[in-house]
Design a protein around this motif. Structure first.
Motif, PDB file in Angstrom:
ATOM      1  N   LEU A 271     -18.633  -0.265  19.474  1.00 16.26           N
ATOM      2  CA  LEU A 271     -17.848  -1.368  18.936  1.00 16.26           C
ATOM      3  C   LEU A 271     -17.110  -2.103  20.051  1.00 16.26           C
ATOM      4  CD1 LEU A 271     -16.647  -3.008  16.631  1.00 16.26           C
ATOM      5  CD2 LEU A 271     -14.925  -1.217  16.330  1.00 16.26           C
ATOM      6  N   CYS A 272     -16.544  -1.343  20.985  1.00 13.65           N
ATOM      7  CA  CYS A 272     -15.837  -1.977  22.111  1.00 13.65           C
ATOM      8  C   CYS A 272     -16.773  -2.847  22.940  1.00 13.65           C
ATOM      9  CB  CYS A 272     -15.190  -0.912  22.992  1.00 13.65           C
ATOM     10  SG  CYS A 272     -13.736  -0.123  22.241  1.00 13.65           S
TER      11      CYS A 272
ATOM     12  N   GLU B 193     -16.229  -6.806  23.450  1.00 14.21           N
ATOM     13  CA  GLU B 193     -16.051  -7.347  24.800  1.00 14.21           C
ATOM     14  C   GLU B 193     -17.061  -8.443  25.096  1.00 14.21           C
ATOM     15  OE1 GLU B 193     -15.813  -5.819  29.459  1.00 14.21           O
ATOM     16  OE2 GLU B 193     -16.280  -4.405  27.853  1.00 14.21           O
ATOM     17  N   LEU B 194     -18.340  -8.188  24.781  1.00 16.87           N
ATOM     18  CA  LEU B 194     -19.383  -9.170  25.073  1.00 16.87           C
ATOM     19  C   LEU B 194     -19.264 -10.407  24.189  1.00 16.87           C
ATOM     20  CD1 LEU B 194     -22.438  -6.808  25.659  1.00 16.87           C
ATOM     21  CD2 LEU B 194     -21.101  -8.051  27.364  1.00 16.87           C
ATOM     22  N   GLU B 195     -18.731 -10.221  22.989  1.00 15.81           N
ATOM     23  CA  GLU B 195     -18.525 -11.359  22.100  1.00 15.81           C
ATOM     24  C   GLU B 195     -17.194 -12.053  22.359  1.00 15.81           C
ATOM     25  OE1 GLU B 195     -20.741 -12.516  19.340  1.00 15.81           O
ATOM     26  OE2 GLU B 195     -21.946 -11.537  20.886  1.00 15.81           O
ATOM     27  N   LYS B 196     -16.471 -11.550  23.388  1.00 14.38           N
ATOM     28  CA  LYS B 196     -15.175 -12.130  23.790  1.00 14.38           C
ATOM     29  C   LYS B 196     -14.180 -12.157  22.638  1.00 14.38           C
ATOM     30  CE  LYS B 196     -17.328 -14.987  27.383  1.00 14.38           C
ATOM     31  NZ  LYS B 196     -17.106 -13.951  28.396  1.00 14.38           N
TER      32      LYS B 196
ATOM     33  N   SER C  31     -11.495  -6.947  10.439  1.00 15.10           N
ATOM     34  CA  SER C  31     -10.121  -7.080  10.928  1.00 15.10           C
ATOM     35  C   SER C  31     -10.039  -7.234  12.445  1.00 15.10           C
ATOM     36  CB  SER C  31      -9.286  -5.864  10.495  1.00 15.10           C
ATOM     37  OG  SER C  31      -9.674  -4.700  11.206  1.00 15.10           O
ATOM     38  N   VAL C  32     -11.092  -6.802  13.159  1.00 17.87           N
ATOM     39  CA  VAL C  32     -11.098  -6.971  14.624  1.00 17.87           C
ATOM     40  C   VAL C  32     -11.910  -8.190  15.046  1.00 17.87           C
ATOM     41  CG1 VAL C  32     -10.700  -4.533  15.096  1.00 17.87           C
ATOM     42  CG2 VAL C  32     -13.049  -5.363  14.892  1.00 17.87           C
ATOM     43  N   GLY C  33     -12.294  -9.011  14.082  1.00 18.91           N
ATOM     44  CA  GLY C  33     -12.921 -10.283  14.411  1.00 18.91           C
ATOM     45  C   GLY C  33     -14.417 -10.363  14.232  1.00 18.91           C
ATOM     46  N   LEU C  34     -15.083  -9.279  13.824  1.00 20.22           N
ATOM     47  CA  LEU C  34     -16.530  -9.325  13.640  1.00 20.22           C
ATOM     48  C   LEU C  34     -16.884 -10.038  12.339  1.00 20.22           C
ATOM     49  CD1 LEU C  34     -18.093  -5.934  14.760  1.00 20.22           C
ATOM     50  CD2 LEU C  34     -18.044  -8.097  15.958  1.00 20.22           C
ATOM     51  N   LYS C  35     -17.877 -10.914  12.411  1.00 24.77           N
ATOM     52  CA  LYS C  35     -18.414 -11.582  11.226  1.00 24.77           C
ATOM     53  C   LYS C  35     -19.930 -11.569  11.317  1.00 24.77           C
ATOM     54  CE  LYS C  35     -16.772 -15.218   9.424  1.00 24.77           C
ATOM     55  NZ  LYS C  35     -16.345 -16.615   9.146  1.00 24.77           N
ATOM     56  N   ASP C  36     -20.546 -11.729  10.174  1.00 22.51           N
ATOM     57  CA  ASP C  36     -22.009 -11.845  10.094  1.00 22.51           C
ATOM     58  C   ASP C  36     -22.726 -10.577  10.538  1.00 22.51           C
ATOM     59  OD1 ASP C  36     -21.713 -14.520   9.267  1.00 22.51           O
ATOM     60  OD2 ASP C  36     -21.587 -15.191  11.342  1.00 22.51           O
ATOM     61  N   PHE C  37     -22.070  -9.426  10.447  1.00 18.32           N
ATOM     62  CA  PHE C  37     -22.793  -8.180  10.697  1.00 18.32           C
ATOM     63  C   PHE C  37     -23.610  -7.834   9.452  1.00 18.32           C
ATOM     64  CE2 PHE C  37     -18.352  -7.243   9.585  1.00 18.32           C
ATOM     65  CZ  PHE C  37     -18.487  -6.461   8.441  1.00 18.32           C
ATOM     66  N   VAL C  38     -24.568  -6.932   9.628  1.00  9.75           N
ATOM     67  CA  VAL C  38     -25.496  -6.603   8.547  1.00  9.75           C
ATOM     68  C   VAL C  38     -25.384  -5.119   8.198  1.00  9.75           C
ATOM     69  CG1 VAL C  38     -27.914  -6.505   7.818  1.00  9.75           C
ATOM     70  CG2 VAL C  38     -27.104  -8.412   9.235  1.00  9.75           C
ATOM     71  N   ILE C  39     -25.164  -4.841   6.926  1.00 13.47           N
ATOM     72  CA  ILE C  39     -25.152  -3.463   6.429  1.00 13.47           C
ATOM     73  C   ILE C  39     -26.536  -3.173   5.862  1.00 13.47           C
ATOM     74  CG2 ILE C  39     -24.073  -1.838   4.825  1.00 13.47           C
ATOM     75  CD1 ILE C  39     -21.660  -3.845   4.765  1.00 13.47           C
TER      76      ILE C  39
ATOM     77  N   GLU D 248     -26.271   1.892   7.615  1.00 12.96           N
ATOM     78  CA  GLU D 248     -25.957   1.581   9.014  1.00 12.96           C
ATOM     79  C   GLU D 248     -25.474   0.134   9.087  1.00 12.96           C
ATOM     80  OE1 GLU D 248     -28.965   4.313  11.779  1.00 12.96           O
ATOM     81  OE2 GLU D 248     -29.214   2.134  11.694  1.00 12.96           O
ATOM     82  N   ILE D 249     -24.702  -0.163  10.126  1.00 11.27           N
ATOM     83  CA  ILE D 249     -24.257  -1.534  10.355  1.00 11.27           C
ATOM     84  C   ILE D 249     -24.744  -1.985  11.731  1.00 11.27           C
ATOM     85  CG2 ILE D 249     -22.269  -3.057  10.668  1.00 11.27           C
ATOM     86  CD1 ILE D 249     -20.746  -1.415   8.672  1.00 11.27           C
ATOM     87  N   THR D 250     -25.434  -3.105  11.745  1.00 17.86           N
ATOM     88  CA  THR D 250     -25.910  -3.687  12.993  1.00 17.86           C
ATOM     89  C   THR D 250     -25.273  -5.063  13.173  1.00 17.86           C
ATOM     90  OG1 THR D 250     -27.865  -4.572  11.849  1.00 17.86           O
ATOM     91  CG2 THR D 250     -28.096  -2.453  12.965  1.00 17.86           C
ATOM     92  N   TYR D 251     -25.282  -5.538  14.432  1.00 17.65           N
ATOM     93  CA  TYR D 251     -24.649  -6.821  14.717  1.00 17.65           C
ATOM     94  C   TYR D 251     -25.538  -7.634  15.655  1.00 17.65           C
ATOM     95  CZ  TYR D 251     -21.136 -10.245  16.158  1.00 17.65           C
ATOM     96  OH  TYR D 251     -20.465 -11.412  16.400  1.00 17.65           O
TER      97      TYR D 251
END
Length: 356
Positions: free
Chosen positions: A269-270, A274-277, A97-105, A229-232
């Motif tokens: 997360l912030c 931020e780095l992913e704009k 919902s905050v715009g993250l995609k392709d993260f890995v669980i 865990e979730i990594t990005y």
């Protein structure tokens, strides 16, 4: 806790001998205490959402803080894997919902790790030290883990290292460690992992991935079952983590109660966003209403109520004498719509930075 030369556990007689500060370590233990004290008044299962600061004896560095905010969700009283699926699905939905995609669980099971260690030839009393070493694998590598395990049975260590070198990618791959038939309890753990992974994949709609990671340990000693865990991308830290902790409430209540939780690290997360704009405001989504005298405040806030549906942020500010500098600062913060008082009300002006 005290660290380094200050810490003398063998000679400790009082709490002050081993601890310098008594600050909240996480939100899980306080929640467990709350549940144990109020169990007769709470629904079953009990679902909790918490956001609050916690403290760790960390050496501050990127992704690691002495104080940070945890965003926790927990399900207490649900022994089935429905709790795991519910928590993973909700956390993934939040990140999406905050715009993250392709993260890995990443997912594993503490009981499966323990069964593997027993099969290798380790004793129950060794589990804690071995898991600490395994938890460092992503930083020190497999040979680093071998060095950390110096002092344990050489044969047991070699069997464990051989398993790690296999690069197992599925829960079924764990069965390769067992010389004879795989114990029924281990098969049940594998089946549960498969169900959770298949269910989460079916819900992901291709927006994120879930994988089995036999090296995933999770540092907390209270985990008793599935852990995640979730990594990005290539960020050197996880942005969320959790697992099942069925034994914690039992220590307070006298009988075990199923419990499972997932936590998002707010600051981490912030940093990613931020780095992913993903947190930059788009043009025109922030507005300022300037006030030049107190008599205008009522009208200004009335205007704010009217226009807040059109903007992500609406602020009422006093117009400063150095208005040029004030506009520069507001423009840098992403404000593009500016409302100024007139004789008949307010008028919007669009300010371009090169004309400020």
């Amino acid at each position: 806790m005290k660290r380094g030369e200050k810490l003398d556990i063998a000679g400790a007689r009082e709490e002050s001998d081993i601890a310098e500060y008594g600050l909240r370590f996480d939100l899980t233990i306080p929640l467990s205490r709350f549940y144990a004290n109020n169990i007769s008044q709470l629904p079953m299962p009990f679902k909790s959402v918490q956001v609050g600061p916690v403290w760790r004896a960390e050496r501050p560095q990127r992704g690691r803080y002495r104080q940070f905010i945890q965003c926790d969700i927990d399900v207490i009283g649900e022994p089935s894997i429905n709790a795991e699926v519910d928590l993973i699905r909700t956390t993934a939905k939040c990140l999406s919902s905050v715009g993250l995609k392709d993260f890995v669980i990443r997912i594993n099971n503490r009981k499966l790790i323990e069964a593997l260690l027993v099969e290798c030839g380790f004793f129950d009393r060794d589990f804690s030290g071995i898991m600490i070493a395994l938890d460092k694998q992503d930083k020190i590598g497999i040979e680093g883990v071998r060095s950390e395990l110096n002092g344990y049975s050489a044969e047991a260590v070699q069997r464990l290292i051989d398993f790690l070198n296999e690069g197992v990618e599925t829960p079924q791959g764990v069965t390769s460690i067992f010389k004879g038939s795989t114990p029924a309890g281990v098969i049940a753990l594998i089946e549960d992992l498969d169900v959770v992974m298949d269910t989460v994949r079916s819900l992901s709609q291709g927006n994120y991935e879930i994988i089995f990671d036999p090296s995933l340990i999770r540092g907390m000693g209270y985990y008793t079952g599935q852990i995640f865990e979730i990594t990005y991308k290539e960020f050197p830290f996880s942005i969320a983590g959790g697992g099942r902790y069925d034994g914690v409430i039992g220590r307070l209540l006298g009988r075990d109660v199923a419990a499972c939780g997932f936590s998002i690290g707010f600051e981490r997360l912030c940093e990613v966003l931020e780095l992913e704009k993903l947190v930059e405001a788009s043009q025109g989504d922030r507005a300022i209403i300037f006030v030049e005298e107190d008599a205008q405040s009522s009208f200004a806030y009335g205007l704010a109520v009217q226009i807040e549906k059109d903007y992500a942020v609406v602020n009422v500010l006093r117009k400063l004498k150095n208005h040029h500098r004030q506009l520069e600062n507001l423009y840098a913060e992403g404000y593009r719509a500016f409302y100024y008082p007139t004789e008949t009300g307010y008028q919007q002006r669009v300010v371009e930075f090169d004309k400020v």
